[in-house]
Scaffold this active site. Structure first.
Site, short mmCIF file in Angstrom:
data_model
loop_
_atom_site.label_atom_id
_atom_site.label_comp_id
_atom_site.label_asym_id
_atom_site.label_seq_id
_atom_site.Cartn_x
_atom_site.Cartn_y
_atom_site.Cartn_z
N ARG A 134 60.09 -21.50 12.25
CA ARG A 134 59.76 -22.25 11.28
C ARG A 134 58.53 -22.03 10.62
O ARG A 134 57.75 -21.10 11.05
CB ARG A 134 59.63 -23.82 11.71
CG ARG A 134 61.16 -24.21 12.34
CD ARG A 134 60.86 -25.53 13.19
NE ARG A 134 60.16 -26.72 12.40
CZ ARG A 134 59.50 -27.59 13.05
NH1 ARG A 134 59.29 -27.82 14.41
NH2 ARG A 134 59.00 -28.51 12.39
N LEU A 178 58.71 -42.16 20.03
CA LEU A 178 59.06 -43.49 20.52
C LEU A 178 58.60 -43.45 21.91
O LEU A 178 57.98 -44.35 22.55
CB LEU A 178 60.57 -43.79 20.83
CG LEU A 178 61.49 -44.25 19.49
CD1 LEU A 178 62.81 -44.07 19.87
CD2 LEU A 178 60.87 -45.61 19.02
N ARG A 182 55.80 -41.97 22.80
CA ARG A 182 54.20 -42.32 22.64
C ARG A 182 53.96 -43.85 22.35
O ARG A 182 53.26 -44.55 22.75
CB ARG A 182 53.45 -41.54 21.58
CG ARG A 182 53.12 -39.98 21.94
CD ARG A 182 52.62 -39.24 20.80
NE ARG A 182 52.42 -37.99 21.11
CZ ARG A 182 52.51 -36.77 20.45
NH1 ARG A 182 53.01 -36.91 19.21
NH2 ARG A 182 52.61 -35.41 20.95
N VAL A 220 50.65 -30.77 11.82
CA VAL A 220 49.15 -31.35 12.11
C VAL A 220 48.30 -31.45 10.88
O VAL A 220 47.64 -32.65 11.00
CB VAL A 220 48.75 -30.14 13.02
CG1 VAL A 220 47.12 -30.62 13.47
CG2 VAL A 220 49.34 -30.05 14.29
N ARG A 228 49.29 -34.69 9.28
CA ARG A 228 48.94 -36.14 9.98
C ARG A 228 47.49 -36.26 9.97
O ARG A 228 46.94 -37.28 9.70
CB ARG A 228 49.58 -35.92 11.21
CG ARG A 228 50.99 -35.89 11.38
CD ARG A 228 51.46 -35.96 12.61
NE ARG A 228 52.39 -35.28 13.15
CZ ARG A 228 53.04 -35.32 14.10
NH1 ARG A 228 52.99 -36.14 15.12
NH2 ARG A 228 54.22 -34.76 14.34
N CYS A 256 66.08 -38.46 20.68
CA CYS A 256 64.93 -39.15 19.95
C CYS A 256 65.15 -40.73 19.72
O CYS A 256 64.10 -41.32 19.57
CB CYS A 256 65.28 -38.65 18.49
SG CYS A 256 64.44 -36.79 18.02
#
Length: 318
Positions: free
Chosen positions: A10, A132, A134, A154, A157, A244
């Site tokens: 990616r 979920l 966390r 990163v 966020r 997930c």
């Protein structure tokens, strides 16, 4: 003419760091390889293109791997580099996780706008996370906290945090370290509070199982201890049929010839937390993980998973 070795990845800064780490390791292990003959190919995945919806709503973890795996199967790529925690427990036929680099620190980092630690967060603080796992562990420790969905790489966020969208966010400490941003962590959370995602902090290489030349090239790069720990954690996840949609955490540790595993299964609101800790010979990593997962699945019961499906629409997803 020598075949150019194509490494798929990616395109995020962290993904590129990981792919380059594999490239550098291949060149170091095999002096016969020419630097010009080992190429990194950026592949945009569906998960990278859809950022406005939770992953669970659009197909889950496989959205970060589908296009890369298509490249492997077509022969356009010789191998693909992933964050192992993004990998589904079931891979397409003919593909396998054939190499693991030495694991980085698997813990989670809390990043707050004002630099305070977890216990100093004000009552009702707003935490941005797409996980979920966390969310559930945060609420288990601090039911007063508010959670909002937070996706992106990163940099994205951290920018949202700086802009005041939330009071704090969480990231894998390994990713921050690899990007030279470890100082951004306000606190690295103890695993008693925040057990990591299965395989967090581990970089893996996926390749075709019939590509024996690639398997031979990857063999010297594989870290056996990391591999055994990840086998245990992914077996635990698979036994729970984890996705997930389910808050699942696990961490395996190796001491000589012994492996210990701690696993948790939580409700989304953190009220229920089922845990299993067990150990055994490192060569039994898969069996240890499976046994822990089956134990928690039986203890939870099918009603627990039915309620998880009902609750998921009320919270963020990884």
């Amino acid at each position: 003419m020598q075949h150019t070795l194509k490494i798929g990845t990616r395109g995020s800064p962290l993904a590129l760091w990981q792919a380059n780490a594999v490239r550098v390791a291949l060149l170091a292990a095999h002096p016969e390889l020419s630097p010009d003959g080992v190429e990194i190919i950026i592949v945009k995945t569906t998960g990278d293109m859809i950022l406005d919806r939770p992953l669970a709503d659009i197909g889950g973890k496989g959205l970060f791997t589908k296009e890369l795996e298509e490249g492997l199967m077509s022969g356009a790529l010789d191998c693909a580099v992933h964050s192992t925690k993004d990998m589904p427990t079931t891979l397409p036929p003919g593909l396998g996780l054939t190499c693991f680099l030495k694991r980085e620190d698997p813990r989670d980092a809390l990043i707050t706008r004002t630099g305070q630690g977890f216990s100093s967060l004000p009552e009702g603080a707003l935490i941005g996370t797409a996980s979920l796992r966390r969310q559930a562990q945060l609420l288990a420790a601090r039911p007063d906290l508010k959670i909002t969905s937070f996706r992106g790489n990163v940099g994205t966020r951290l920018k949202k945090l700086q802009d005041g969208v939330v009071d704090a966010t969480m990231l894998a400490y390994a990713g921050l370290k690899r990007l030279g941003m470890a100082d951004k962590a306000s606190e690295v959370l103890d695993t008693d509070l925040m057990l990591p995602a299965p395989a967090q902090g581990a970089v893996c290489v996926e390749s075709r199982l019939d590509n024996h030349a690639m398997l031979d090239l990857l063999a010297p790069l594989n870290d056996h201890e990391t591999e055994r720990a990840i086998v245990a954690e992914r077996a635990f996840l698979a036994a729970l049929e984890g996705s997930c949609r389910t808050p699942i955490a696990a961490l395996a540790k190796i001491d000589g010839t012994d492996l210990s595993l701690e696993g948790r299964l939580l409700s989304i609101d953190g009220v229920t937390c089922l845990a299993d800790t067990r150990s055994g010979p490192v060569e039994d990593a898969n069996e240890i993980g499976e046994a822990a997962g089956h134990t928690l699945r039986t203890e939870a019961g099918e009603e627990f998973f039915r309620l998880i499906l009902q609750e998921q629409s009320q919270g963020p997803h990884p």
